[in-house]
Design an enzyme around this catalytic site. Sequence first.
Site, PDB file in Angstrom:
ATOM      1  N   HIS A   9      -0.039  -5.011  -3.749  1.00 23.92           N
ATOM      2  CA  HIS A   9      -1.074  -4.004  -3.984  1.00 23.92           C
ATOM      3  C   HIS A   9      -0.887  -3.329  -5.338  1.00 23.92           C
ATOM      4  O   HIS A   9      -1.851  -3.152  -6.092  1.00 23.92           O
ATOM      5  CB  HIS A   9      -1.041  -2.962  -2.868  1.00 23.92           C
ATOM      6  CG  HIS A   9      -1.458  -3.507  -1.538  1.00 23.92           C
ATOM      7  ND1 HIS A   9      -2.683  -3.253  -0.967  1.00 23.92           N
ATOM      8  CD2 HIS A   9      -0.801  -4.308  -0.655  1.00 23.92           C
ATOM      9  CE1 HIS A   9      -2.767  -3.869   0.204  1.00 23.92           C
ATOM     10  NE2 HIS A   9      -1.633  -4.506   0.411  1.00 23.92           N
TER      11      HIS A   9
ATOM     12  N   ASP B  89      -6.955   2.126  -2.585  1.00 29.43           N
ATOM     13  CA  ASP B  89      -6.590   0.909  -1.876  1.00 29.43           C
ATOM     14  C   ASP B  89      -7.355   0.818  -0.557  1.00 29.43           C
ATOM     15  O   ASP B  89      -7.850   1.822  -0.029  1.00 29.43           O
ATOM     16  CB  ASP B  89      -5.084   0.932  -1.614  1.00 29.43           C
ATOM     17  CG  ASP B  89      -4.544  -0.361  -1.060  1.00 29.43           C
ATOM     18  OD1 ASP B  89      -4.116  -1.198  -1.863  1.00 29.43           O
ATOM     19  OD2 ASP B  89      -4.559  -0.541   0.173  1.00 29.43           O
TER      20      ASP B  89
END
Length: 466
Positions: free
Chosen positions: A15, A112
């Site tokens: 990520h 995210d």
Amino acid sequence: MKDGLVFLPVPGRGHLISTVEFAKQINQHNHFSITILTMAPPVPGILTLPATFYESVSCLDINFLDLPPVDLPKESSVVAFISLYVAGHATHVKDSILRLQSSIRVVALVVDLFATTMAEVGDELGIPTYLFFTSGAASLSLMLYLPTLDKKIESEFEDLEENVDVPGLGSLPPLVMPTSLMNRKSEGCKWFVEHGRRFRYMKGIIVNTFRELEPATLKAIDEGQCLPDYPTPPVFPVGPILALEDQDPSHPCITWLDTQPPQSVVFLCFGSLGALPEPQVKEMALGLERSGYRFLWSIRIRRSSNFTPPTDAYLDEVLPEGFIDRTKERGLVWPRWVQQTAILSHEAIGGFVSHCGWNSTLESLWFGVPILAWPLEAEQRLNGFELVRGIGVAEELEMNYRGQTLVGEAEVERGVRCLMGESEKGKRARDKAKEVKAASRAAVDAGGSSFEAMTRITEHFLALAR
């Protein structure tokens, strides 16, 4: 005053790296002052990055700002744990943005997929929130449609006898759904549905794929099929977003590959957090030995829960007795993490046994390497299904998703032979991988689909700054 963007990734290698690479590309299209808010990893060892990672942005206006620590949630589900952990940073995120606004004008917050709760911070501050979706369009379509699906289906997915229809994906076997959805009553499943519900309120969704890879799925999303009762936010397929490491010519894996014929080696690696149990490692070893093919195998072991990162393997403990001696003329076992892109880019690599994590998938396709799909967790089953049945760049293993049955040595042998050998399925996967390699590179070149999507999202940010 400079115009600025604030990014909030979750503290995981895939990520964070994807977020930084996307930030770098935004700066190549137009200059923004970018701040990446970083959370301390909740588990030691899950986020180890080389110094070169930070050096790569040292000359850019990209800055890292560490958020203060928060208490860890008491939750056993990975999805629920990380969602609650991120949500616990809301006050710190708000305070950090307020401090930043004394020197830059923050025009957008980019979060995210597990940080959708931070849209409330953006709303409170009057800052539009965008989603950076680090997986592909298949997972995005499912998550957008999941609140609708959750109302339609009452039973557990694993108990369904019929397939599940998802826009853009067609008819899906229930067992290829993400592992967190297998228990509908679990907090992890509830959080998955909640994140999907919150996606619809984002100002825009940036997804790490490219239009030529998942055309039908992206078309279904664009047409609003995933959100039949809500307007779909604009979607920007900007991938593949990759961190491409240079080869270290002195690394033992590279020097060994230099001695192998072109496209003769199958590479086995399960990402930065993926690992197989020891009994499965033995079955894989025996299957590799029976296949007769050359191999490079990165082995790591997880000895406890999923919250604990895998550790380097002690080969004498996990491999069958005599395996290394018997295969030393055609195989190399590396007992620790190895940089995947450095290996996948080598001309000796002809196939990739992968857990089908999305970053690993994009890396393999960037270099035109076909895949033997061995999904482990999260959305990897769905990725593997798409790679085999939808895109055609992968061969699948027969796996028992209902239990913990091992993939036997005979099935490993069959899968490797199919991927690397002269079977029609293997040839088709290799040919398709070469096509996708060319398409992925064309997508990010000037005038390509992802280049144009990157231009559009940059224009979105610029319009907010006016």
